[in-house]
Design a protein around this motif. Structure first.
Motif, PDB file in Angstrom:
ATOM      1  N   ILE A 160       0.868  -1.176   0.000  1.00 39.35           N
ATOM      2  CA  ILE A 160       0.000   0.000   0.000  1.00 39.35           C
ATOM      3  C   ILE A 160       0.903   1.223   0.000  1.00 39.35           C
ATOM      4  O   ILE A 160       1.775   1.358   0.854  1.00 39.35           O
ATOM      5  CB  ILE A 160      -0.896   0.037   1.254  1.00 39.35           C
ATOM      6  N   ILE A 186      -6.826  -5.296   3.710  1.00 36.92           N
ATOM      7  CA  ILE A 186      -6.710  -3.977   3.074  1.00 36.92           C
ATOM      8  C   ILE A 186      -8.059  -3.251   3.145  1.00 36.92           C
ATOM      9  O   ILE A 186      -8.116  -2.056   3.444  1.00 36.92           O
ATOM     10  CB  ILE A 186      -6.195  -4.112   1.625  1.00 36.92           C
ATOM     11  N   TYR A 189      -0.937   1.149  -5.256  1.00 33.95           N
ATOM     12  CA  TYR A 189      -0.532  -0.152  -4.720  1.00 33.95           C
ATOM     13  C   TYR A 189       0.662  -0.702  -5.497  1.00 33.95           C
ATOM     14  O   TYR A 189       0.890  -0.342  -6.653  1.00 33.95           O
ATOM     15  CB  TYR A 189      -1.699  -1.136  -4.795  1.00 33.95           C
TER      16      TYR A 189
END
Lengths: 421, 421
Positions: B188, B246, B260
């Motif tokens: 992330i 997530i 990402y």
């Protein structure tokens, strides 16, 4: 030959992200180079994960091998960072608050108008056996230990924080602690010639180098560095020997040499422009601002850099740079006619002595038979004339941008030298 | 929990030139990435010099730690290359001519119309306990050993030769030898928040992560990456587990997430601009073209990048960017009033949807009490409004340029999202 005691160093990089290949460890290579410069011999480099067992084992192994252990990483405020607790365990001491360190972290955040978190506060707690080394560009302090007859330094993994700690504290400290051999380095910086051609021009000179002087070829994008390293006991003598050799090689490659040691191509151009009291402006198309960035990355560049225009489309080459529409239509943006006008017009707009321009097909798309990807035109306009040059580069966009920048800066360098000879 | 057997690998790079910093070891990083992809866990990396004692010690240490030992370097035809004789010594066997290997070297030279030297002939002599692995792009063969309950591969240090041997032989061989666990990574990417604040926002989520998912914080300039790594047996299951996590963390840090995995900030902005079919232009003062360079380093950026102006002096902020002389005189170049006009005027000049601007004191000189080095104003002008922001950065010129670029790109990102929500 020389008779010094060899000082051995080990470099230890810490972090799962390195072992997983998520981050490229550039620190170890940089530290190797810095230690080499001061005559400290790196005998081992290790990379270990965020794992107590392997880290403690690495401390032990390093201690057996080296006089100096330099470690990077594992110092963040988060839970996966183990370096500090494990160093405390290894040296059998407590971790306590260092008020001076807390002050530093506080100031660091106040300057940025931010709140200090509990995790940041913890960064000011250090092993009692270490010397606190302030990190003025980050929040994780450096830790210096003199334990078990070995010198230890723990630094953050963030490259610019590590480099600052190395330059301000570690290198001076090592020089203070050891009788280091005398080493004299001088680097000749060249541009505009490939490694093998350079080697060919100086091969006889290279053959006749004295035994205590080593030559290394260090090629980078569009440039080749020649590093001369002399070993001995007397600095002045070594320096004299190296300078003698440089006087011998200079005439063979004069026009390719732009500077020495740490001077970058953009610095050497800044030096030239300041000397001659001249100013430069740029019209960057395919390089998209990269050349201006290189020039303005040098402190004091505002003295000779007027500014730049990046007209990324023909429409703006015409409306903002006054390149004739018919020229653009008949010859295209990547042509001698267009690049010449770009250089001349930007010179006028910014009231500069030199107008530089770049226009080409950086890729990976946009090429065609007549003008394939990698086709680039560059130009330098000056009082009374404009020099333009065509380059045929690669398929790689970033590489094309970088190679065009080097070629354009070199065109400026040669223009300044010719014009003011 | 998972029930796979973890396969551990060690990477060993050999060569004085690496330790002295003359060559950057890019092999170890590349091998790390390749092993990570197939679920082999790299537990240690070492770099040792051309020295029998340290090389033998490294073999021994690696054998204790790892199931697989991959080594590069020390295979050249010259005398300082010790890998082959030391492997023979370590595994207690002779070195004999391998006719097949000799044929390969001969062919290699014939193809290039070169004479086979005695040194090259010696490269066809290999330890009797190894499996000869042909190197079709070089002269030093690969050597595969299955000894002491460990798999060993020795490869040349030349990157493209090593990579070919890895792809053609080592990776398939490892897959054949082991039941490999499945590993799933997802990164992330966040911007605009420091590591410790991020950690603070997600600490409860982090505490509750399932045991087979590891979290790592990877900070870089103005950005922090969160890497989630899941270990198990079933790829789809792992992917689902990670995506679930997530989905849980996203709401906590939504506005900081720009992408990402490998997507860079400038790529994500390009993606947004293309999606919304919007165009951007820049007026860069203190960043001197760096932001334009970042944007144009992305292939296809000409679809959304109109161009830029770098008016490095007030005179040009007025003559080329129409910033009112009295505004410059009364408020200075580093002010909310000036940055607002710069952003709005550049948007107009380049007929763009978004006009970005930066103006500040990059340093190291030029600061004063009221506006110290590191004072920077940035702005984003869009249809109907302009957002400006003041930054208080560091003493370091390059750092200030880079941090300003990240902040400005993030300001653009947030403006696009707000405007088009």
């Amino acid at each position: 030959m020389t008779n010094y005691i060899e000082v051995k160093a080990e470099i230890l990089a810490i972090g799962d992200e390195l072992l997983y290949g998520q981050i490229n460890d550039t620190n170890s290579h940089w530290i190797s180079q810095e230690l080499d410069k001061i005559g400290v011999r790196v005998i081992h480099r290790s990379t270990v994960g965020d794992n107590s067992e392997s880290m403690l084992a690495a401390f032990e192994a390093a201690e057996k091998r080296a006089d100096i252990v330099l470690m990077t990483g594992g110092l963040g405020p988060t839970n996966d960072d183990l370096t500090k607790p494990l160093l405390a365990k290894y040296f059998d001491c407590e971790i306590e608050l260092v008020p001076e360190a807390l002050e530093a972290v506080k100031t660091f955040f106040e300057k940025r108008g931010r709140e200090l978190t509990e995790l940041n506060r913890l960064q000011a707690h250090l092993p009692t056996k270490c010397t606190y080394v302030p990190n003025v560009v980050g929040t994780a302090p450096g830790m210096w230990f003199e334990e078990n007859n070995t010198l230890w330094m723990s630094m953050p993994g963030v490259p610019h924080e590590m480099k600052k700690l190395m330059k301000d504290f570690v290198i001076p400290k090592i020089k203070e602690k050891f009788e280091l051999p005398v080493i004299y380095h001088k680097v000749i910086k060249t541009v505009g010639i490939g490694e093998s051609w350079l080697a060919d021009l100086i091969k006889d000179w290279e053959k006749n180098l004295p035994q205590n002087i080593k030559l290394a070829y260090l090629p980078s994008l569009g440039q080749v560095k020649l590093r001369l390293t002399a070993f001995g006991n007397d600095y002045d003598e070594l320096q004299a020997n190296v300078e003698t050799q440089i006087d011998l090689v200079k005439p063979l490659i004069e026009k390719y040499i732009y500077g020495y040691n740490l001077e970058s191509l953009e610095e050497s151009i800044g030096r030239l422009l300041k000397q001659k009291n001249k100013k430069v402006a740029l019209a960057e198309s395919c390089t998209g601002g990269y050349i201006s960035h290189l020039i303005t990355s040098i402190p004091g560049s505002s003295k000779y850099f007027q500014g730049a225009l990046v007209p990324y489309h023909n429409e703006f080459k015409n409306s903002l740079l006054n390149v004739d529409k018919t020229v653009l239509k008949n010859h295209g943006a990547v042509s001698e006619q267009t690049i010449t006008l770009m250089a001349e017009n930007i010179r006028e707009q910014f009231n500069a002595d030199y107008g530089l321009a770049s226009s080409g097909i950086a890729g990976p798309e946009g090429g065609w038979a007549e003008k394939p990807v990698g086709t680039v035109w560059i130009a330098c306009a000056m009082d009374g004339r404009t020099i333009s040059k065509k380059l045929q580069l690669t398929q790689d966009r970033m590489l094309n941008i970088q190679l065009t920048a080097v070629a354009t800066l070199n065109l400026l360098r040669l223009s300044i030298l010719e014009e003011t000879e």
